[in-house]
Write a protein that holds these residues in place. Sequence first.
Motif, PDB file in Angstrom:
ATOM      1  N   GLY A  20       0.826  -1.198   0.000  1.00  0.00           N
ATOM      2  CA  GLY A  20       0.000   0.000   0.000  1.00  0.00           C
ATOM      3  C   GLY A  20       0.858   1.245   0.000  1.00  0.00           C
ATOM      4  N   ALA A  21       0.221   2.385   0.190  1.00  0.00           N
ATOM      5  CA  ALA A  21       0.938   3.660   0.210  1.00  0.00           C
ATOM      6  C   ALA A  21       1.924   3.732   1.370  1.00  0.00           C
ATOM      7  CB  ALA A  21      -0.060   4.807   0.299  1.00  0.00           C
ATOM      8  N   ASP A  22       1.671   2.976   2.440  1.00  0.00           N
ATOM      9  CA  ASP A  22       2.525   3.034   3.625  1.00  0.00           C
ATOM     10  C   ASP A  22       3.608   1.954   3.646  1.00  0.00           C
ATOM     11  OD1 ASP A  22       0.801   0.902   3.961  1.00  0.00           O
ATOM     12  OD2 ASP A  22       0.527   1.234   6.099  1.00  0.00           O
ATOM     13  N   THR A  23       3.775   1.210   2.575  1.00  0.00           N
ATOM     14  CA  THR A  23       4.766   0.138   2.557  1.00  0.00           C
ATOM     15  C   THR A  23       6.157   0.714   2.327  1.00  0.00           C
ATOM     16  OG1 THR A  23       3.144  -1.430   1.697  1.00  0.00           O
ATOM     17  CG2 THR A  23       5.460  -2.047   1.511  1.00  0.00           C
ATOM     18  N   SER A  24       6.964   0.627   3.352  1.00  0.00           N
ATOM     19  CA  SER A  24       8.367   1.011   3.236  1.00  0.00           C
ATOM     20  C   SER A  24       9.198  -0.262   3.180  1.00  0.00           C
ATOM     21  CB  SER A  24       8.795   1.858   4.441  1.00  0.00           C
ATOM     22  OG  SER A  24       8.825   1.050   5.611  1.00  0.00           O
ATOM     23  N   MET A  25      10.457  -0.122   2.860  1.00  0.00           N
ATOM     24  CA  MET A  25      11.330  -1.295   2.828  1.00  0.00           C
ATOM     25  C   MET A  25      11.394  -1.923   4.220  1.00  0.00           C
ATOM     26  SD  MET A  25      13.139  -3.350   1.053  1.00  0.00           S
ATOM     27  CE  MET A  25      13.616  -2.659  -0.496  1.00  0.00           C
ATOM     28  N   LEU A  26      11.434  -1.110   5.258  1.00  0.00           N
ATOM     29  CA  LEU A  26      11.515  -1.634   6.617  1.00  0.00           C
ATOM     30  C   LEU A  26      10.237  -2.367   7.015  1.00  0.00           C
ATOM     31  CD1 LEU A  26      13.131  -1.986   9.188  1.00  0.00           C
ATOM     32  CD2 LEU A  26      12.250   0.231   9.960  1.00  0.00           C
ATOM     33  N   ASN A  27       9.062  -1.773   6.750  1.00  0.00           N
ATOM     34  CA  ASN A  27       7.862  -2.490   7.174  1.00  0.00           C
ATOM     35  C   ASN A  27       7.545  -3.673   6.266  1.00  0.00           C
ATOM     36  OD1 ASN A  27       6.350  -1.195   5.132  1.00  0.00           O
ATOM     37  ND2 ASN A  27       5.615   0.383   6.531  1.00  0.00           N
ATOM     38  N   LEU A  28       8.096  -3.713   5.048  1.00  0.00           N
ATOM     39  CA  LEU A  28       8.002  -4.930   4.234  1.00  0.00           C
ATOM     40  C   LEU A  28       8.772  -6.049   4.927  1.00  0.00           C
ATOM     41  CD1 LEU A  28       7.279  -6.579   1.734  1.00  0.00           C
ATOM     42  CD2 LEU A  28       9.315  -5.597   0.627  1.00  0.00           C
ATOM     43  N   ARG A  29       9.956  -5.742   5.426  1.00  0.00           N
ATOM     44  CA  ARG A  29      10.756  -6.734   6.142  1.00  0.00           C
ATOM     45  C   ARG A  29      10.009  -7.219   7.382  1.00  0.00           C
ATOM     46  NH1 ARG A  29      15.305  -4.567   4.881  1.00  0.00           N
ATOM     47  NH2 ARG A  29      15.613  -3.136   6.607  1.00  0.00           N
ATOM     48  N   HIS A  30       9.374  -6.314   8.103  1.00  0.00           N
ATOM     49  CA  HIS A  30       8.588  -6.698   9.283  1.00  0.00           C
ATOM     50  C   HIS A  30       7.423  -7.604   8.881  1.00  0.00           C
ATOM     51  CE1 HIS A  30      10.086  -3.654  12.400  1.00  0.00           C
ATOM     52  NE2 HIS A  30      10.924  -3.634  11.378  1.00  0.00           N
ATOM     53  N   SER A  31       6.781  -7.282   7.777  1.00  0.00           N
ATOM     54  CA  SER A  31       5.656  -8.097   7.306  1.00  0.00           C
ATOM     55  C   SER A  31       6.108  -9.506   6.952  1.00  0.00           C
ATOM     56  CB  SER A  31       4.999  -7.456   6.085  1.00  0.00           C
ATOM     57  OG  SER A  31       4.441  -6.209   6.420  1.00  0.00           O
ATOM     58  N   ILE A  32       7.236  -9.605   6.284  1.00  0.00           N
ATOM     59  CA  ILE A  32       7.756 -10.915   5.919  1.00  0.00           C
ATOM     60  C   ILE A  32       8.160 -11.683   7.169  1.00  0.00           C
ATOM     61  CG2 ILE A  32       9.663 -12.080   4.729  1.00  0.00           C
ATOM     62  CD1 ILE A  32       9.387  -9.837   2.563  1.00  0.00           C
ATOM     63  N   ALA A  33       8.745 -10.981   8.146  1.00  0.00           N
ATOM     64  CA  ALA A  33       9.144 -11.628   9.403  1.00  0.00           C
ATOM     65  C   ALA A  33       7.934 -12.188  10.143  1.00  0.00           C
ATOM     66  CB  ALA A  33       9.904 -10.647  10.286  1.00  0.00           C
ATOM     67  N   GLU A  34       6.774 -11.558  10.009  1.00  0.00           N
ATOM     68  CA  GLU A  34       5.549 -12.017  10.676  1.00  0.00           C
ATOM     69  C   GLU A  34       4.939 -13.246  10.018  1.00  0.00           C
ATOM     70  OE1 GLU A  34       2.926  -8.661  10.443  1.00  0.00           O
ATOM     71  OE2 GLU A  34       3.913  -7.590  12.063  1.00  0.00           O
ATOM     72  N   LEU A  35       5.238 -13.465   8.756  1.00  0.00           N
ATOM     73  CA  LEU A  35       4.561 -14.509   7.986  1.00  0.00           C
ATOM     74  C   LEU A  35       4.624 -15.897   8.621  1.00  0.00           C
ATOM     75  CD1 LEU A  35       2.919 -15.254   5.495  1.00  0.00           C
ATOM     76  CD2 LEU A  35       5.058 -15.343   4.199  1.00  0.00           C
ATOM     77  N   PRO A  36       5.762 -16.379   9.115  1.00  0.00           N
ATOM     78  CA  PRO A  36       5.784 -17.733   9.695  1.00  0.00           C
ATOM     79  C   PRO A  36       4.875 -17.901  10.922  1.00  0.00           C
ATOM     80  CG  PRO A  36       7.992 -17.026   9.153  1.00  0.00           C
ATOM     81  CD  PRO A  36       7.106 -15.820   9.003  1.00  0.00           C
ATOM     82  N   GLY A  37       4.488 -16.814  11.567  1.00  0.00           N
ATOM     83  CA  GLY A  37       3.599 -16.894  12.720  1.00  0.00           C
ATOM     84  C   GLY A  37       2.124 -16.846  12.373  1.00  0.00           C
ATOM     85  N   ILE A  38       1.804 -16.683  11.119  1.00  0.00           N
ATOM     86  CA  ILE A  38       0.404 -16.607  10.695  1.00  0.00           C
ATOM     87  C   ILE A  38      -0.146 -18.026  10.574  1.00  0.00           C
ATOM     88  CG2 ILE A  38      -1.158 -15.939   8.825  1.00  0.00           C
ATOM     89  CD1 ILE A  38       0.682 -13.562   8.318  1.00  0.00           C
ATOM     90  N   PRO A  39      -1.278 -18.307  11.237  1.00  0.00           N
ATOM     91  CA  PRO A  39      -1.863 -19.646  11.150  1.00  0.00           C
ATOM     92  C   PRO A  39      -2.119 -20.049   9.703  1.00  0.00           C
ATOM     93  CG  PRO A  39      -2.956 -18.351  12.844  1.00  0.00           C
ATOM     94  CD  PRO A  39      -2.046 -17.409  12.112  1.00  0.00           C
ATOM     95  N   GLY A  40      -1.655 -21.216   9.343  1.00  0.00           N
ATOM     96  CA  GLY A  40      -1.839 -21.722   7.988  1.00  0.00           C
ATOM     97  C   GLY A  40      -0.603 -21.600   7.118  1.00  0.00           C
ATOM     98  N   TRP A  41       0.360 -20.753   7.522  1.00  0.00           N
ATOM     99  CA  TRP A  41       1.604 -20.627   6.748  1.00  0.00           C
ATOM    100  C   TRP A  41       2.359 -21.947   6.783  1.00  0.00           C
ATOM    101  CZ3 TRP A  41       4.805 -18.564   3.370  1.00  0.00           C
ATOM    102  CH2 TRP A  41       6.163 -18.869   3.433  1.00  0.00           C
TER     103      TRP A  41
END
Length: 133
Positions: A20-41
Amino acid sequence: MGKAHWTLHRDLKVAELIFGADTSMLNLRHSIAELPGIPGWQSDFDLLLIIGDFATLETFTPAAMNDHQTFMRGWNERYRAGHSPKTALVCADDLKRIIPELWSAMTREGWKTRIAVFTTRPEALEWLAEDDT
């Protein structure tokens, strides 16, 4: 950025994130880091990253992309084991597509993950669905 808005397509084994408009390189990294904790991943999921029309990409500098590359190498080794994972980047905007094309070029040599850039989501999903074994 808080919790990322990942969509898991379990039947396709694809995790999808729209920048989105608020996606920075840093928060993209945070989003990817969160992915393994999402149920179903699962580690055999591929990634579908869509650069939306409102994404600015102003933080996607070469230096920031080098930092992201270091992060992704470790993340891929830890969380994408057991197959040859794919990451599809979708960007309809010709000018903005320079950033994902640069990322693809930066990760061509010695990279575990296969990365490709597309102009449409259906093209990306078709590539992700191809059996390359």
